[in-house]
Write a protein that holds these residues in place. Structure first.
Motif, PDB file in Angstrom:
ATOM      1  N   SER A   1      59.603  -4.417  64.453  1.00  0.00           N
ATOM      2  CA  SER A   1      60.034  -3.959  65.772  1.00  0.00           C
ATOM      3  C   SER A   1      59.982  -2.455  65.851  1.00  0.00           C
ATOM      4  O   SER A   1      59.530  -1.875  66.832  1.00  0.00           O
ATOM      5  CB  SER A   1      61.451  -4.458  66.055  1.00  0.00           C
ATOM      6  OG  SER A   1      61.943  -3.913  67.246  1.00  0.00           O
ATOM      7  N   SER A   2      60.458  -1.762  64.771  1.00  0.00           N
ATOM      8  CA  SER A   2      60.455  -0.306  64.766  1.00  0.00           C
ATOM      9  C   SER A   2      59.048   0.241  64.849  1.00  0.00           C
ATOM     10  O   SER A   2      58.773   1.179  65.584  1.00  0.00           O
ATOM     11  CB  SER A   2      61.148   0.200  63.495  1.00  0.00           C
ATOM     12  OG  SER A   2      61.073   1.595  63.400  1.00  0.00           O
ATOM     13  N   THR A   3      58.115  -0.390  64.087  1.00  0.00           N
ATOM     14  CA  THR A   3      56.734   0.067  64.097  1.00  0.00           C
ATOM     15  C   THR A   3      56.128  -0.093  65.466  1.00  0.00           C
ATOM     16  O   THR A   3      55.323   0.721  65.901  1.00  0.00           O
ATOM     17  CB  THR A   3      55.916  -0.729  63.058  1.00  0.00           C
ATOM     18  OG1 THR A   3      56.508  -0.537  61.779  1.00  0.00           O
ATOM     19  CG2 THR A   3      54.476  -0.282  63.045  1.00  0.00           C
ATOM     20  N   ALA A   4      56.553  -1.133  66.185  1.00  0.00           N
ATOM     21  CA  ALA A   4      55.959  -1.411  67.490  1.00  0.00           C
ATOM     22  C   ALA A   4      56.588  -0.585  68.604  1.00  0.00           C
ATOM     23  O   ALA A   4      56.116  -0.607  69.731  1.00  0.00           O
ATOM     24  CB  ALA A   4      56.099  -2.896  67.805  1.00  0.00           C
ATOM     25  N   ARG A   5      57.678   0.123  68.282  1.00  0.00           N
ATOM     26  CA  ARG A   5      58.420   0.788  69.345  1.00  0.00           C
ATOM     27  C   ARG A   5      57.717   1.994  69.934  1.00  0.00           C
ATOM     28  O   ARG A   5      58.097   2.460  70.996  1.00  0.00           O
ATOM     29  CB  ARG A   5      59.793   1.217  68.835  1.00  0.00           C
ATOM     30  CG  ARG A   5      60.818   0.112  68.920  1.00  0.00           C
ATOM     31  CD  ARG A   5      62.213   0.668  68.953  1.00  0.00           C
ATOM     32  NE  ARG A   5      62.451   1.605  67.857  1.00  0.00           N
ATOM     33  CZ  ARG A   5      63.509   2.393  67.795  1.00  0.00           C
ATOM     34  NH1 ARG A   5      64.390   2.383  68.762  1.00  0.00           N
ATOM     35  NH2 ARG A   5      63.688   3.196  66.772  1.00  0.00           N
ATOM     36  N   GLY A   6      56.763   2.533  69.274  1.00  0.00           N
ATOM     37  CA  GLY A   6      56.086   3.674  69.863  1.00  0.00           C
ATOM     38  C   GLY A   6      55.855   4.785  68.874  1.00  0.00           C
ATOM     39  O   GLY A   6      55.961   4.613  67.659  1.00  0.00           O
ATOM     40  N   PRO A   7      55.560   5.970  69.389  1.00  0.00           N
ATOM     41  CA  PRO A   7      55.116   7.063  68.533  1.00  0.00           C
ATOM     42  C   PRO A   7      56.243   7.791  67.808  1.00  0.00           C
ATOM     43  O   PRO A   7      57.409   7.723  68.198  1.00  0.00           O
ATOM     44  CB  PRO A   7      54.447   8.009  69.538  1.00  0.00           C
ATOM     45  CG  PRO A   7      55.218   7.786  70.807  1.00  0.00           C
ATOM     46  CD  PRO A   7      55.541   6.310  70.811  1.00  0.00           C
ATOM     47  N   VAL A   8      55.855   8.492  66.761  1.00  0.00           N
ATOM     48  CA  VAL A   8      56.712   9.498  66.146  1.00  0.00           C
ATOM     49  C   VAL A   8      56.393  10.806  66.862  1.00  0.00           C
ATOM     50  O   VAL A   8      55.237  11.230  66.908  1.00  0.00           O
ATOM     51  CB  VAL A   8      56.443   9.629  64.633  1.00  0.00           C
ATOM     52  CG1 VAL A   8      57.278  10.773  64.044  1.00  0.00           C
ATOM     53  CG2 VAL A   8      56.731   8.324  63.925  1.00  0.00           C
ATOM     54  N   VAL A   9      57.409  11.442  67.442  1.00  0.00           N
ATOM     55  CA  VAL A   9      57.201  12.641  68.251  1.00  0.00           C
ATOM     56  C   VAL A   9      57.905  13.823  67.599  1.00  0.00           C
ATOM     57  O   VAL A   9      59.090  13.737  67.255  1.00  0.00           O
ATOM     58  CB  VAL A   9      57.736  12.447  69.689  1.00  0.00           C
ATOM     59  CG1 VAL A   9      57.497  13.702  70.526  1.00  0.00           C
ATOM     60  CG2 VAL A   9      57.095  11.236  70.347  1.00  0.00           C
ATOM     61  N   ALA A  10      57.185  14.915  67.439  1.00  0.00           N
ATOM     62  CA  ALA A  10      57.764  16.161  66.950  1.00  0.00           C
ATOM     63  C   ALA A  10      57.926  17.125  68.116  1.00  0.00           C
ATOM     64  O   ALA A  10      57.047  17.229  68.977  1.00  0.00           O
ATOM     65  CB  ALA A  10      56.884  16.783  65.873  1.00  0.00           C
ATOM     66  N   VAL A  11      59.058  17.816  68.151  1.00  0.00           N
ATOM     67  CA  VAL A  11      59.331  18.803  69.201  1.00  0.00           C
ATOM     68  C   VAL A  11      59.598  20.144  68.536  1.00  0.00           C
ATOM     69  O   VAL A  11      60.497  20.258  67.692  1.00  0.00           O
ATOM     70  CB  VAL A  11      60.560  18.400  70.045  1.00  0.00           C
ATOM     71  CG1 VAL A  11      60.843  19.458  71.127  1.00  0.00           C
ATOM     72  CG2 VAL A  11      60.368  17.031  70.675  1.00  0.00           C
ATOM     73  N   THR A  12      58.819  21.167  68.873  1.00  0.00           N
ATOM     74  CA  THR A  12      59.123  22.520  68.396  1.00  0.00           C
ATOM     75  C   THR A  12      60.014  23.210  69.425  1.00  0.00           C
ATOM     76  O   THR A  12      59.987  22.888  70.606  1.00  0.00           O
ATOM     77  CB  THR A  12      57.849  23.349  68.185  1.00  0.00           C
ATOM     78  OG1 THR A  12      57.254  23.650  69.457  1.00  0.00           O
ATOM     79  CG2 THR A  12      56.846  22.605  67.315  1.00  0.00           C
TER      80      THR A  12
END
Length: 369
Positions: free
Chosen positions: A17-28
């Protein structure tokens, strides 16, 4: 073959479920301002798997995974491993920052983030500039198309940096094939911001240059954060503007604000602004005045097509801005103390714009002019 233990099955289901939840997003720039707002939105989203927060200090969103470093540090590439999308918000547009230092941070930081993202296998970088890059010109359409030519010059505070970031954005896909770039351009940004345009509303009179036709379109930081979330989730891409629907004419701004205008000939206003900035009396160059003289209202059609709508109206953002600047006093972009502001109001708007002869003479004596 026996079936897996129920707890093992549940763990696998959670992982899937976690893998399917969407992207890993980085914010600077995640510790403050729009970066902090966006980071909070992303950690609360069911569509985001993980949020990587990058800044020179730790922010107040414990659910994010924090990395403390300068975005100009090439080591940022290691922090972007397994990241899908980077939203780069680590920009310095402070009026009081030395211009050369500001440019060095903004341009070098963006270059480093783009290169690091490509090296780490990031698929998308979201950059945030400003609708100011379209330029404030008397022949601008109202509203401007999001595909309109970028006709701004480098004469206004920080706009040169933003134009260079736009150039980096256009070159990046050629330099780094496979890296997609999204550019977000907000209108006049309001909400914890301090710019030449927000300081305009701290003056005892609203400067109107004779013969100009100002038009005001605002963008609340909360709406910008929601638009950036759309970009991070790839619901909107390419180059697009963000702001309130429609715009306000100068007369509407004056009526809503209750602040009367001060109208001056163009040569007087621009000449005074140039002289005061040159001798260091004001932080804003004369180029900032163009954005209060000519329209630079933009269409937000692409976000609308993606299903996004602003939560704020121009009238509501203006009211919020007026509440935020209450008690501050600015003349020609220079913050004044209470005593100075009272004297400036009594002396009249023209004298206030010129900064008073005594202040000019004092500044010239300090510089030996």
């Amino acid at each position: 073959m026996s079936s897996p233990d129920p707890q093992v099955r549940a763990a696998r289901n959670r992982s899937t479920s976690s893998t399917a939840r969407g992207p890993v997003v980085a914010v600077t720039g995640a510790a403050s301002g729009v970066g902090a707002l966006l980071t909070r939105r992303l950690v609360a989203s069911d569509e985001v798997r993980q949020v990587i927060a990058i800044d020179e200090r730790r922010g107040e969103v414990p659910e994010a995974h924090w990395h403390i470093l300068d975005v100009r540090d090439p080591a940022i590439a290691d922090k972007l491993r397994d990241v899908d999308v980077v939203v780069h918000l680590a920009l310095d547009l402070d009026l009081e920052t030395d211009a050369a230092a500001r440019t060095a941070f903004n341009v070098r930081g963006t270059q480093t983030v783009l290169t690091a993202a490509a090296a780490a296998g990031v698929r998308r970088v979201v950059l945030c500039t400003s609708a100011m890059v379209y330029g404030a010109l008397p022949d601008n359409d109202i509203p401007l198309s999001e595909d309109a030519e970028l006709r701004a010059t480098e004469e206004a505070t920080g706009v040169g940096d933003l134009l260079e970031i736009e150039r980096l954005a256009r070159r990046a896909p050629r330099a780094h094939p496979g890296l997609n770039i999204t550019v977000v351009r907000p209108a006049v940004l309001v909400g914890g911001t301090d710019t030449a345009l927000t300081r305009y509303f701290e003056s005892p009179r609203l400067l109107v240059v004779a013969g100009s036709r100002p038009a005001w379109q605002f963008c609340h930081v909360e709406d910008l954060a929601s638009a950036l979330e759309y970009a991070a989730l790839e619901k909107a891409d390419g180059e697009f503007a963000v702001g309130c629907d429609g715009w306000l004419e100068q007369e509407e701004v004056e009526e809503l604000s209750g602040i009367r205008r001060m109208e001056l000939p163009s040569a007087v206003a621009l000449g005074a602004a140039t002289r005061l900035h040159r001798i260091g009396l004001t932080p804003s160059p004369a180029g900032d005045l163009a954005y209060t003289m000519h329209p630079w209202v933009v269409s937000v059609g692409r976000l609308h097509d993606a299903g996004w709508r602003p939560e704020w109206t121009n009238e509501e953002v203006l009211a919020a801005l007026l509440e935020e600047v209450k008690g501050r006093h600015t003349v020609a972009g220079r913050r004044l103390g209470r005593k100075d502001a009272t004297a400036a109001g009594a002396a009249g708007a023209t004298v206030a714009l010129l900064g008073t002869a005594a202040l000019v003479r004092r500044a010239r004596r300090r510089r030996g002019l």
